[in-house]
Every structure is written in C-alpha cells, then in structure tokens.
Design a protein around this motif. Structure first.
Motif, PDB file in Angstrom:
ATOM      1  N   ILE A 111       0.831  -1.207   0.000  1.00 40.19           N
ATOM      2  CA  ILE A 111       0.000   0.000   0.000  1.00 40.19           C
ATOM      3  C   ILE A 111       0.863   1.254   0.000  1.00 40.19           C
ATOM      4  O   ILE A 111       0.460   2.314  -0.444  1.00 40.19           O
ATOM      5  CB  ILE A 111      -0.971   0.010   1.191  1.00 40.19           C
ATOM      6  CG1 ILE A 111      -2.010   1.122   0.999  1.00 40.19           C
ATOM      7  CG2 ILE A 111      -0.260   0.230   2.478  1.00 40.19           C
ATOM      8  CD1 ILE A 111      -3.366   0.693   1.333  1.00 40.19           C
TER       9      ILE A 111
ATOM     10  N   ASP B  26      -4.220   4.274   5.937  1.00 43.18           N
ATOM     11  CA  ASP B  26      -3.434   3.187   5.332  1.00 43.18           C
ATOM     12  C   ASP B  26      -3.623   1.868   6.093  1.00 43.18           C
ATOM     13  O   ASP B  26      -3.756   0.813   5.486  1.00 43.18           O
ATOM     14  CB  ASP B  26      -1.941   3.542   5.316  1.00 43.18           C
ATOM     15  CG  ASP B  26      -1.577   4.370   4.099  1.00 43.18           C
ATOM     16  OD1 ASP B  26      -2.308   4.303   3.094  1.00 43.18           O
ATOM     17  OD2 ASP B  26      -0.556   5.077   4.144  1.00 43.18           O
TER      18      ASP B  26
ATOM     19  N   HIS C 149      -6.924   8.650   0.522  1.00 43.58           N
ATOM     20  CA  HIS C 149      -6.466   9.729   1.407  1.00 43.58           C
ATOM     21  C   HIS C 149      -7.012  11.072   0.922  1.00 43.58           C
ATOM     22  O   HIS C 149      -6.279  11.901   0.362  1.00 43.58           O
ATOM     23  CB  HIS C 149      -4.933   9.815   1.405  1.00 43.58           C
ATOM     24  CG  HIS C 149      -4.246   8.574   1.838  1.00 43.58           C
ATOM     25  ND1 HIS C 149      -4.507   7.954   3.035  1.00 43.58           N
ATOM     26  CD2 HIS C 149      -3.274   7.835   1.240  1.00 43.58           C
ATOM     27  CE1 HIS C 149      -3.732   6.881   3.154  1.00 43.58           C
ATOM     28  NE2 HIS C 149      -2.986   6.779   2.064  1.00 43.58           N
TER      29      HIS C 149
ATOM     30  N   HIS D 164      -3.677   5.107  -4.872  1.00 44.89           N
ATOM     31  CA  HIS D 164      -4.742   5.102  -3.868  1.00 44.89           C
ATOM     32  C   HIS D 164      -4.946   6.469  -3.208  1.00 44.89           C
ATOM     33  O   HIS D 164      -5.888   6.640  -2.440  1.00 44.89           O
ATOM     34  CB  HIS D 164      -4.458   4.030  -2.800  1.00 44.89           C
ATOM     35  CG  HIS D 164      -3.360   4.374  -1.836  1.00 44.89           C
ATOM     36  ND1 HIS D 164      -2.030   4.384  -2.172  1.00 44.89           N
ATOM     37  CD2 HIS D 164      -3.405   4.727  -0.519  1.00 44.89           C
ATOM     38  CE1 HIS D 164      -1.307   4.709  -1.109  1.00 44.89           C
ATOM     39  NE2 HIS D 164      -2.109   4.932  -0.099  1.00 44.89           N
TER      40      HIS D 164
HETATM   41 FE   LIG Z   1      -1.326   5.494   1.726  1.00 41.45          FE
END
Ligand SMILES: [Fe+2]
Ligand code: FES
Length: 404
Positions: free
Chosen positions: A200, A334, A211, A206
């Motif tokens: 990740i 995360d 986020h 992502h």
């Molecule tokens: Fe992240």
C-alpha cells in the motif's frame, strides 16, 4: 536521474498480476525472505542525534540477530552483534541509553570497551587461560549516511552511499545530519505479511480515494518515479493549489516564508523508498523515517521516527503539529486499507491483482523480489518443506539461462 518506464517494469510476463496469494501467507517463504532479503540489506537503526555522546547506544533486533550501535570514545559510530562472548546474553539491558565507558553484560559482568574489545572478566582465574583479543564483541557492517545510521547483518552489496547516489544531491538539501529528534518513535505491529503492508505504501494510485485530505493537499501532482538504481521516489506539490480543507490551508499558511531549502523544495512532500522496506519522507518542516520488516510468519512491524532542524519560530511549531496531524490520519487510513486488502487476498475469490501504470512502485519492488527469490513467481506454493530447495533450483536455472 534515470527513471524506469512502465513498459520496462512490466516486461516480465505475469507481472501485472502481482505476486500470487500464497506468497503472502507462507511461513517458509517468510523465513527465506528474512534470511535472503532483510539480513542482507541495510536497516536503519538511529540518527546521529540519538547518540550524541560517547557511550550512548541504540539496539536493533531482527529475526534471530541483535545489534547494538554505540558512539565510541573517539566519537565514531560502531555496531556490534549484541551477543556476549561468554554465554550469549545481550550486553546492555535496555533498548537504548548510555553505558558509560564500557558495556557490562548484565548476566555475569563481562565488560567490553566501546570499540568492542574485551575489557574484563570477573573472577577470571576460574577460566582457563584465554587470548582476550579473540573474545571481543563481533563487529557488524555499519554506515552513517547523511546523519542516518544503518547496519547490515550480512551480504556484501553496495554501500548506503552508493545505493543513494542518485538521491544524494536532493537529500543533502535537507541537512539531515544537523537534525534533532522531533517526536517519539512509533511502532505499529501488524498480524500480516510484511509485503501486504508495503504494497500500500509503494503506490500513489490510492491517494485520491484512500487519502482525501492528502489529495486535497497535493492533488493530481502526486507522482511515482521508480529509478533505474532501485530507489523509488514519489512526490506531491502544494504550490499554487487552492485547498478546500481548512487544516491544509492552515498547514500551508503556517510554513514560514523563510526557509533553508531552495524554492524548488519549499512546497513539496517527497518520499524516497529503498528496497526492501525503508522510506525517507522529506517535508519542508521536518523529515520522517520509517521502515517495514517481518517479525515472523504473518507478523510485521512498521517503525517510524521524525527529525527536524532546531527552529523555535511559533509558525514552524504550528506547521509541524499540523503536519503530524495530517500524517497521522494518512497512517490510520493506510492501516485500514492494508487490513482490508490483506483479508481479501486470503479469500478463495482472489485470483491475482491487476496492476496499473500508477502502481509502478509495487511492480518494481516485486520484480526485485523475484530476482532474489524466483520461487515467488510460481502460481502455487511448492510442496511443504521444499520451498528453499525449489528456490535454489530456480536460481541455478536462471544462472544457466543467463550464461547461454
Ligand atoms: Fe497510503
Ligand atoms: S553471558 Fe555475558 S557475562 Fe555471562
């Protein structure tokens, strides 16, 4: 700097699928990864400011190995196996601290000078005559690069300076060697394979969805740049951006206009990644160092610490607090994503990922692992007890193919 293109990275057949699910849940593989990857690469232990005086020490343990890093009486940083030559106790009781002029083993009191040489054996006449020069603490590879102290338990690859040579100029701007600890170190323990944690972290795809706040800060400027040298650089810029979220506006506003950094770096968040699990994050107000490594089968750790140049301007203090709050939320986001993805990979429904050109960090990292441990390319796990042997065979075949 020379960057790798998506075409180069995905040249290997099947690499778009990522690593097979079994590689995230194999005790035999974890053992091999520990031995062939983590015990042969540089691990971050401390910053020079963590050991300001002679006799200050910091321990680091991984797998079955234990290190102690100490500043000796000449001011030099040295590393030793933290294993007493008498009966193998650790030679300092605490994980860090000050040991004065010598390590005194807490078991029977053998003592060692800060250069590792054996100093004294209590009731020495109970022992046969020994050559004291053969009973010093065993030294470990240790390198201080730009204020960061690394140790290596084995292997003989490139030095830290060589590995980071493409990054030296940029990282040098931050004057890391002059920094001081900012926050207490943190450690997060996962009941997961270390690769599930690292995956990740190795991509910015992502960021927009995973986020939202970080995305508001740096927007579409977030870019991943895998380098030919094996390093990995990501960055996001908040220059000239209109931020929707108040905390981001406050953070940008709080950053003092007068900075020691050149203009090009005053509004960037930069992440330098080093295989296998080291990340150096460069912010205009501080840096953060963290690393991810296995502690056992389905057990891993993310350990981090932050440093900054001494700066008592109130606006800098505020910027640092806001940075910490933003990043702590990013970290919690995360953790949730890591746990969800890892749980899904254990499901019978999972039959491989599909990696995009925005996930080059993951693919580069997996290619590196495939080179060291070709066994991870197999669709199915080798029969129980044979993984090490199968890997050896694949390595040998690879060497033959390379010669032909
Ligand atoms: Fe992240
Ligand atoms: S184990 Fe260290 S003195 Fe005995």
């Amino acid at each position: 700097m020379k960057f790798l293109s998506a075409k180069e990275i995905y040249r290997r057949a099947g690499s778009r699928k990522g690593l097979p699910a079994w590689t995230y849940n194999s005790a035999e593989l974890t053992e091999l990864e520990m031995e062939q990857v983590f015990l042969r690469n540089w691990m971050f232990v401390a910053h020079v400011s963590d050991l300001p005086n002679s006799g200050d020490y910091q321990c680091f343990a991984m797998s079955n190995e234990r290190a102690v890093v100490v500043r000796d009486q000449d001011g030099q940083v040295r590393a030793f196996h933290n294993v007493c030559r008498h009966r193998a106790s650790r030679v300092v009781a605490d994980d860090n601290g000050h040991c004065g002029k010598a390590f005194i083993c807490p078991f029977h009191g053998w003592s060692y000078n800060l250069d590792g040489t054996l100093k004294n054996i209590p009731r020495a006449n109970a022992f046969p005559e020994i050559d004291k020069s053969r009973f010093g603490l065993k030294p470990l590879d240790c390198e201080v690069w730009q204020g960061m102290i690394f140790v290596r338990f084995g292997g003989d690859g490139q030095s830290v300076a060589e590995i980071f040579s493409d990054a030296a100029e940029e990282i040098g701007l931050y004057r890391i060697q002059e920094m001081q600890p900012l926050e207490k170190p943190y450690q997060y323990n996962f009941d997961l394979d270390w690769k599930a944690v690292l995956d990740i972290d190795n991509e910015g795809y992502h960021v927009p969805v995973g986020h939202p706040e970080l995305f508001d800060l740096v927007g579409g400027t977030y870019t991943d740049q895998p380098l030919k040298s094996g390093l990995f650089r990501s960055f996001g810029s908040f220059k000239d951006r209109k931020h929707k979220l108040q905390r981001n506006r406050d953070y940008v506003a709080a950053l003092p206009a007068e900075s020691y950094l050149p203009e090009s770096h005053q509004q960037l968040w930069i992440y330098w990644g080093l295989f296998p699990g080291f990340v150096l994050t460069l912010f205009p107000d501080q840096i953060e160092i963290y690393q991810i490594y296995p502690t056992g089968h389905q057990q891993s750790v993310m350990a981090g610490v932050s440093y900054a140049l001494p700066d008592d301007r109130p606006e800098m203090k505020k910027a640092r607090e806001l940075n910490r709050d933003i990043n702590s939320d990013v970290g919690n986001e995360d953790i949730r994503l890591i746990e969800w993805a890892a749980a899904g990979m254990r499901s019978s429904a999972f039959d491989g990922a599909l990696l995009s050109d925005l996930e080059l960090g993951i693919a580069t990292f997996q290619n590196r692992l495939r080179e060291i441990l070709p066994v991870v390319s197999l669709e199915d796990a080798p029969a129980e007890g044979s993984l090490r042997q199968v890997n050896e065979r694949m390595l040998a075949q690879g060497r033959v193919a390379a010669v032909k």
